[in-house]
Write an enzyme that holds these catalytic residues in place. Structure first.
Site, PDB file in Angstrom:
ATOM      1  N   HIS A  45       0.805  -1.227   0.000  1.00 53.61           N
ATOM      2  CA  HIS A  45       0.000   0.000   0.000  1.00 53.61           C
ATOM      3  C   HIS A  45       0.835   1.272   0.000  1.00 53.61           C
ATOM      4  O   HIS A  45       0.290   2.366  -0.194  1.00 53.61           O
ATOM      5  CB  HIS A  45      -0.959  -0.005   1.195  1.00 53.61           C
ATOM      6  CG  HIS A  45      -2.272   0.643   0.898  1.00 53.61           C
ATOM      7  ND1 HIS A  45      -3.426   0.353   1.584  1.00 53.61           N
ATOM      8  CD2 HIS A  45      -2.624   1.582  -0.022  1.00 53.61           C
ATOM      9  CE1 HIS A  45      -4.426   1.078   1.103  1.00 53.61           C
ATOM     10  NE2 HIS A  45      -3.965   1.831   0.139  1.00 53.61           N
TER      11      HIS A  45
ATOM     12  N   ASP B  38     -10.217  -0.223   3.453  1.00 53.01           N
ATOM     13  CA  ASP B  38      -9.069  -0.862   4.101  1.00 53.01           C
ATOM     14  C   ASP B  38      -9.443  -1.258   5.525  1.00 53.01           C
ATOM     15  O   ASP B  38     -10.211  -0.554   6.194  1.00 53.01           O
ATOM     16  CB  ASP B  38      -7.908   0.142   4.136  1.00 53.01           C
ATOM     17  CG  ASP B  38      -6.539  -0.487   4.337  1.00 53.01           C
ATOM     18  OD1 ASP B  38      -6.452  -1.540   4.993  1.00 53.01           O
ATOM     19  OD2 ASP B  38      -5.546   0.088   3.860  1.00 53.01           O
TER      20      ASP B  38
ATOM     21  N   HIS C 121      -7.197  -1.130   7.730  1.00 53.68           N
ATOM     22  CA  HIS C 121      -6.268  -0.300   8.495  1.00 53.68           C
ATOM     23  C   HIS C 121      -6.391   1.162   8.076  1.00 53.68           C
ATOM     24  O   HIS C 121      -6.771   1.469   6.938  1.00 53.68           O
ATOM     25  CB  HIS C 121      -4.827  -0.768   8.254  1.00 53.68           C
ATOM     26  CG  HIS C 121      -4.638  -2.238   8.450  1.00 53.68           C
ATOM     27  ND1 HIS C 121      -4.821  -3.152   7.415  1.00 53.68           N
ATOM     28  CD2 HIS C 121      -4.285  -2.962   9.540  1.00 53.68           C
ATOM     29  CE1 HIS C 121      -4.590  -4.377   7.883  1.00 53.68           C
ATOM     30  NE2 HIS C 121      -4.267  -4.291   9.156  1.00 53.68           N
TER      31      HIS C 121
ATOM     32  N   ASP D 254      -3.797   3.378   7.999  1.00 53.27           N
ATOM     33  CA  ASP D 254      -2.595   3.800   7.266  1.00 53.27           C
ATOM     34  C   ASP D 254      -2.215   5.242   7.564  1.00 53.27           C
ATOM     35  O   ASP D 254      -1.771   5.985   6.692  1.00 53.27           O
ATOM     36  CB  ASP D 254      -2.766   3.586   5.761  1.00 53.27           C
ATOM     37  CG  ASP D 254      -2.886   2.118   5.387  1.00 53.27           C
ATOM     38  OD1 ASP D 254      -2.498   1.276   6.216  1.00 53.27           O
ATOM     39  OD2 ASP D 254      -3.363   1.819   4.281  1.00 53.27           O
TER      40      ASP D 254
ATOM     41  N   HIS E 149       3.912   0.680   4.419  1.00 54.86           N
ATOM     42  CA  HIS E 149       2.538   0.437   3.944  1.00 54.86           C
ATOM     43  C   HIS E 149       1.504   0.807   4.999  1.00 54.86           C
ATOM     44  O   HIS E 149       0.308   0.852   4.690  1.00 54.86           O
ATOM     45  CB  HIS E 149       2.357  -0.999   3.438  1.00 54.86           C
ATOM     46  CG  HIS E 149       2.307  -2.072   4.485  1.00 54.86           C
ATOM     47  ND1 HIS E 149       1.902  -3.359   4.209  1.00 54.86           N
ATOM     48  CD2 HIS E 149       2.635  -2.069   5.807  1.00 54.86           C
ATOM     49  CE1 HIS E 149       1.963  -4.104   5.305  1.00 54.86           C
ATOM     50  NE2 HIS E 149       2.409  -3.338   6.276  1.00 54.86           N
TER      51      HIS E 149
ATOM     52  N   ASP F 144      -7.569  -1.750  -0.747  1.00 51.07           N
ATOM     53  CA  ASP F 144      -6.694  -2.760  -0.147  1.00 51.07           C
ATOM     54  C   ASP F 144      -7.529  -4.026  -0.020  1.00 51.07           C
ATOM     55  O   ASP F 144      -8.629  -3.988   0.557  1.00 51.07           O
ATOM     56  CB  ASP F 144      -6.213  -2.268   1.215  1.00 51.07           C
ATOM     57  CG  ASP F 144      -5.175  -3.164   1.861  1.00 51.07           C
ATOM     58  OD1 ASP F 144      -5.301  -4.398   1.743  1.00 51.07           O
ATOM     59  OD2 ASP F 144      -4.250  -2.640   2.507  1.00 51.07           O
TER      60      ASP F 144
ATOM     61  N   ASP G 105      -7.371  -6.365   1.919  1.00 53.35           N
ATOM     62  CA  ASP G 105      -7.727  -6.776   3.273  1.00 53.35           C
ATOM     63  C   ASP G 105      -8.958  -6.030   3.792  1.00 53.35           C
ATOM     64  O   ASP G 105      -9.388  -6.240   4.927  1.00 53.35           O
ATOM     65  CB  ASP G 105      -6.540  -6.679   4.238  1.00 53.35           C
ATOM     66  CG  ASP G 105      -6.093  -5.263   4.564  1.00 53.35           C
ATOM     67  OD1 ASP G 105      -6.897  -4.327   4.529  1.00 53.35           O
ATOM     68  OD2 ASP G 105      -4.895  -5.089   4.884  1.00 53.35           O
TER      69      ASP G 105
ATOM     70  N   GLU H  71      -1.964  -4.891  -2.135  1.00 52.56           N
ATOM     71  CA  GLU H  71      -1.772  -5.901  -1.095  1.00 52.56           C
ATOM     72  C   GLU H  71      -2.237  -7.298  -1.490  1.00 52.56           C
ATOM     73  O   GLU H  71      -2.493  -8.139  -0.629  1.00 52.56           O
ATOM     74  CB  GLU H  71      -2.427  -5.467   0.223  1.00 52.56           C
ATOM     75  CG  GLU H  71      -1.839  -4.197   0.833  1.00 52.56           C
ATOM     76  CD  GLU H  71      -0.428  -4.361   1.410  1.00 52.56           C
ATOM     77  OE1 GLU H  71       0.031  -5.516   1.532  1.00 52.56           O
ATOM     78  OE2 GLU H  71       0.196  -3.328   1.754  1.00 52.56           O
TER      79      GLU H  71
END
Length: 301
Positions: free
Chosen positions: A103, A125, A127, A129, A142, A228, A230, A273
């Protein structure tokens, strides 16, 4: 829809697990061009940026004066070149679709997309980030791209990283379920529009995504979408480096991308990712191609 230009950025500098650098190849092999053609979209493949192998580089070269950020010199080089590619693609009247890689490549996508325009960003995402070299628990970049693009703390006045036309009030994060303490504090302090999986459970993916896009699109020239993999639950997308249980379903992810298309404001996008070494039968890469097609207009009927 304008022609979509595919730009591969096969980097794993920002991750702590090798293999994500093979993501662009896996996504192409998964049928990206065919999926986009099925959406009625013409594509041009610009190939991959040349990215030296991480094993050949010193992760601590050009380390920040405060905190830690591995492979910062290499990440800066890739992101400068990706930013130039994204900006040139937009100048040519095409829509850039960057394929990661980890990322950290979003720093380049955002800086290129926001070089000559005011943009918003929607971050799909698990997360946030929003770590910086001082707050990161790992030193992996990332986990920092949004902070870097917005010039937060140590990233202030970092020319290669900052996205000139991106403002915090036009950033929305969707699908959060793994947020560090410093990131949570930053989200509260700066007033980011942030939607956790609990919000999606309570309000539904449609309402949350529509609201996030409204935030991102308010008063700007277009929006950047960062996807992303995830964002999805690991049961649907197993081939990611930092899986977090409790993500969106296959169908919810498609609904979110369909709503992206309906806004008719998509300026640039990246898909990141995908790690084929952790995948099962290229399942996650193939899913990435399907989601890209939904974002660019593919429907069942």
């Amino acid at each position: 829809m304008n022609t979509v230009r595919i730009i591969g950025a096969p980097t794993d500098y920002g991750a702590n697990r090798r293999g994500v650098d093979m993501g662009p190849s896996a996504i192409r092999y998964g049928g990206l061009a065919d999926q986009l053609a099925g959406a009625g979209v013409e594509t041009v493949d610009a190939g991959d940026l040349l990215v030296p192998r991480a094993e050949e580089r010193d992760p601590d070269a050009d380390a920040p004066s405060e905190g830690k950020a591995k492979f910062l010199r290499e990440t800066a080089d890739v992101c400068r070149r990706l930013g130039d590619e994204v900006a040139a693609t937009l100048d040519a009247g095409e829509v850039p679709l960057a394929l990661g890689g980890d990322h950290s490549i979003a720093i380049g996508s955002l800086s290129g997309s926001a070089r000559d325009a005011e943009i918003g960003a929607v971050w799909f995402d698990a997360h946030a980030d929003l770590n910086t070299p001082a707050t990161t628990p790992s030193g992996n970049v990332h986990g920092m791209p949004l902070a870097a693009a917005l010039g937060i703390d140590e990233f202030a006045d970092t020319e290669w990283a900052n996205a000139a036309g991106l403002s915090p009030e036009n950033v929305a994060l969707v699908g959060l379920r793994s947020v560090d303490g410093a990131e949570a504090e930053l989200i509260r302090e700066r007033g980011f529009a942030a939607y956790t999986m609990s919000d999606i459970d309570e309000r539904g993916i449609t309402e949350v995504t529509e609201e996030a896009l409204e935030v991102a699109a308010d008063g700007v020239d277009g929006i950047h979408v960062s996807l992303d993999l995830d964002f999805l639950d690991p049961n649907a997308a197993p081939g990611v480096g930092t899986p977090v249980r409790g993500g969106v379903t296959y169908r919810e992810a498609h609904s979110a991308m369909e709503i992206v298309d309906e806004t008719d404001a998509l300026r640039s996008m990246e898909i990141v990712e995908v790690n084929p070494t952790l995948d099962q039968h290229n399942e996650t890469a193939e899913l990435a191609t399907e989601l890209a097609a939904s974002a660019f207009g593919k429907r069942v009927l």
